[in-house]
Design a protein around this motif. Structure first.
Motif, PDB file in Angstrom:
ATOM      1  N   GLY B   3       0.821  -1.207   0.000  1.00 19.41           N
ATOM      2  CA  GLY B   3       0.000   0.000   0.000  1.00 19.41           C
ATOM      3  C   GLY B   3       0.852   1.254   0.000  1.00 19.41           C
ATOM      4  N   HIS B   4       2.139   1.101   0.244  1.00 19.22           N
ATOM      5  CA  HIS B   4       3.042   2.248   0.159  1.00 19.22           C
ATOM      6  C   HIS B   4       3.643   2.331  -1.240  1.00 19.22           C
ATOM      7  CE1 HIS B   4       3.353   3.669   4.430  1.00 19.22           C
ATOM      8  NE2 HIS B   4       2.599   2.593   4.529  1.00 19.22           N
ATOM      9  N   LEU B   5       4.731   1.669  -1.455  1.00 21.79           N
ATOM     10  CA  LEU B   5       5.400   1.803  -2.747  1.00 21.79           C
ATOM     11  C   LEU B   5       5.586   0.478  -3.472  1.00 21.79           C
ATOM     12  CD1 LEU B   5       7.849   4.276  -1.221  1.00 21.79           C
ATOM     13  CD2 LEU B   5       6.403   4.864  -3.152  1.00 21.79           C
ATOM     14  N   ALA B  27      11.877  10.843  -1.515  1.00 24.45           N
ATOM     15  CA  ALA B  27      10.992  11.788  -0.838  1.00 24.45           C
ATOM     16  C   ALA B  27      10.026  11.059   0.098  1.00 24.45           C
ATOM     17  CB  ALA B  27      10.215  12.606  -1.873  1.00 24.45           C
ATOM     18  N   HIS B  28       9.546   9.903  -0.372  1.00 24.86           N
ATOM     19  CA  HIS B  28       8.616   9.105   0.444  1.00 24.86           C
ATOM     20  C   HIS B  28       9.338   8.516   1.664  1.00 24.86           C
ATOM     21  CE1 HIS B  28       5.213   6.429   1.338  1.00 24.86           C
ATOM     22  NE2 HIS B  28       6.151   5.521   1.634  1.00 24.86           N
ATOM     23  N   LEU B  29      10.546   8.030   1.438  1.00 23.74           N
ATOM     24  CA  LEU B  29      11.319   7.406   2.520  1.00 23.74           C
ATOM     25  C   LEU B  29      11.624   8.389   3.655  1.00 23.74           C
ATOM     26  CD1 LEU B  29      13.832   5.141   0.540  1.00 23.74           C
ATOM     27  CD2 LEU B  29      12.076   4.354   2.147  1.00 23.74           C
ATOM     28  N   SER B  31       9.745  10.438   4.995  1.00 21.89           N
ATOM     29  CA  SER B  31       8.654  10.544   5.965  1.00 21.89           C
ATOM     30  C   SER B  31       8.002   9.215   6.317  1.00 21.89           C
ATOM     31  CB  SER B  31       7.584  11.502   5.408  1.00 21.89           C
ATOM     32  OG  SER B  31       7.138  11.007   4.168  1.00 21.89           O
ATOM     33  N   CYS B  32       8.484   8.122   5.721  1.00 25.74           N
ATOM     34  CA  CYS B  32       7.810   6.834   5.995  1.00 25.74           C
ATOM     35  C   CYS B  32       8.770   5.833   6.641  1.00 25.74           C
ATOM     36  CB  CYS B  32       7.222   6.255   4.715  1.00 25.74           C
ATOM     37  SG  CYS B  32       6.332   4.726   5.015  1.00 25.74           S
ATOM     38  N   GLU B  33       8.542   5.643   7.924  1.00 22.34           N
ATOM     39  CA  GLU B  33       9.430   4.743   8.667  1.00 22.34           C
ATOM     40  C   GLU B  33       9.241   3.285   8.280  1.00 22.34           C
ATOM     41  OE1 GLU B  33       9.651   5.151  12.902  1.00 22.34           O
ATOM     42  OE2 GLU B  33       9.910   7.334  12.737  1.00 22.34           O
ATOM     43  N   SER B  34       7.998   2.903   7.990  1.00 28.50           N
ATOM     44  CA  SER B  34       7.749   1.493   7.666  1.00 28.50           C
ATOM     45  C   SER B  34       8.440   1.095   6.353  1.00 28.50           C
ATOM     46  CB  SER B  34       6.258   1.189   7.630  1.00 28.50           C
ATOM     47  OG  SER B  34       5.635   1.895   6.596  1.00 28.50           O
ATOM     48  N   CYS B  35       8.470   2.004   5.388  1.00 31.17           N
ATOM     49  CA  CYS B  35       9.156   1.696   4.126  1.00 31.17           C
ATOM     50  C   CYS B  35      10.671   1.648   4.337  1.00 31.17           C
ATOM     51  CB  CYS B  35       8.801   2.703   3.039  1.00 31.17           C
ATOM     52  SG  CYS B  35       7.227   2.308   2.227  1.00 31.17           S
ATOM     53  N   GLN B  36      11.152   2.521   5.208  1.00 32.98           N
ATOM     54  CA  GLN B  36      12.592   2.497   5.545  1.00 32.98           C
ATOM     55  C   GLN B  36      12.957   1.162   6.173  1.00 32.98           C
ATOM     56  OE1 GLN B  36      14.062   5.693   8.061  1.00 32.98           O
ATOM     57  NE2 GLN B  36      12.890   7.178   6.841  1.00 32.98           N
TER      58      GLN B  36
HETATM   59 ZN    ZN Z   1       5.924   3.918   2.982  1.00 35.21          ZN
END
Ligand code: ZN
Lengths: 175, 163
Positions: B3-5, B27-29, B31-36
């Motif tokens: 649902g993210h990337l 840019a998404h990374l 602000s997104c800890e779960s994707c990191q």
């Molecule tokens: Zn994400």
């Protein structure tokens, strides 16, 4: 790929056995590793690697460009490995061997699954892209050639394979 | 996270994105800890997979076995220039085909002429048959009519005498 390798491939294409022996020497480790990853069995991997090199030798005159040699070779290994897996599945269905299906499972359910076991539990299509990318170091473009699927499929399949692998590893962690 | 990337993040890990797509992921990374975290997990997994096969080496005898099999079956190796053989065969067949073809056409041609001649004679003969038949029937009809007429004439005086 370097010029030296291309020269050897060209010589082998003309039927030069000495040149072909050199190619086997250069490629046997990656080919064996890939077959081992796909089949999770040393004997089978050895079998398939040998079969692939013999088959490749006789198909060499049909190879259009020496630049495509490695992806072409891996295409042969990939097809042979998948056929072997299918044969195994048929045999397993025939005998319904319970012991074989538990081979990849840990004996103790609380024991954490190793990455090796989880990899063996992936579907052949998922295992294949993981091996080609992470072990062989292939780019998406080359994986698309080896597996004969579009580039977009390689991308989504690799993502799906990573998700499946991670979920399987986590199942072991949680229990 | 799903649902993210999704596969874009996976392709980012593999350095398979163009500059624009890369910037979007970065840019998404931010602000997104779960994707990191997911990226870190994948990276660690990748290393583990690499490690499994790092020391796996093909048995030394593979090379010897392959070469021995090849030595035993040299006839299976079809050199590219051997493709000329089927080509020559096809060429020979076509030349043969063309020569016999023209002969065949000539043969057919003379046969057709003979057939036409026979057909002509036959139709001529057949067209004569109805003529003969017609003349015969017309003639016989005339003879018949004449005989009937003469017959009636022969009986007529008697009846008239009675009436
Ligand atoms: Zn994400």
């Amino acid at each position: 790929m370097d010029e030296e390798l291309h020269r050897i491939i060209r010589r082998a294409k003309r039927g030069d056995k000495e040149a072909y022996a050199q190619l086997v020497k250069d490629f046997k480790d990656p080919v064996y590793r890939y077959a081992l990853g796909m089949l999770n069995d040393r004997m089978d991997a050895e079998d398939i690697a040998q079969e692939a090199f013999v088959k490749a030798y006789y198909s060499l005159p049909g190879l259009e460009s020496e630049f495509a040699f490695s992806s072409w070779l891996f295409q042969i290994v990939s097809n042979l490995s998948k056929n072997r897996l299918k044969k195994r599945m048929r045999e397993r269905n025939y005998y319904e061997e319970a012991e074989e299906s538990t081979m990849a499972e840990p004996s103790d359910p609380s024991e954490k699954l190793s990455i090796e076991q989880s990899l063996a539990r992936l579907s052949p299509e998922h295992r294949e892209v993981i091996l080609l990318h992470d072990v062989q170091g292939y780019r998406y473009e080359e994986i698309a050639q080896v597996t004969n699927v579009p580039l977009g499929t390689v991308k989504s399949r690799l993502f799906a394979a990573r998700t499946a692998l991670r979920n399987d590893l986590r199942k072991g962690e949680l229990s | 996270m799903i649902g993210h990337l999704n596969d874009q993040l996976s392709a980012y890990l593999d350095d398979e994105l163009n500059e624009e797509e890369k910037k979007a992921i970065e840019a998404h990374l931010e602000s997104c800890e779960s994707c990191q975290a997911l990226l870190d997990v994948w990276l660690a997994m990748q290393e583990q997979v690499k490690d499994i096969f790092q020391f796996a080496q093909a048995p030394a005898h593979i090379e010897a076995n392959v070469m021995a099999t090849i030595e035993r079956n040299p006839q299976l190796f079809v050199r590219k220039r051997w493709f000329a053989i089927p080509l020559i065969v096809i060429l020979l067949i076509s030349v043969f085909g063309i020569t016999t073809g023209t002969m065949f056409v000539k043969f057919i041609h003379s046969f057709t002429r003979l057939f036409v001649a026979i057909l002509y004679m036959a139709t001529h003969f057949l067209s004569n048959v109805p003529f003969v038949a017609l003349s015969v029937s017309v003639l016989s009809l005339i003879v018949l009519t004449a005989s009937i007429y003469s017959l009636r004439k022969a009986f007529q005086p008697a009846s008239m005498e009675r009436g």
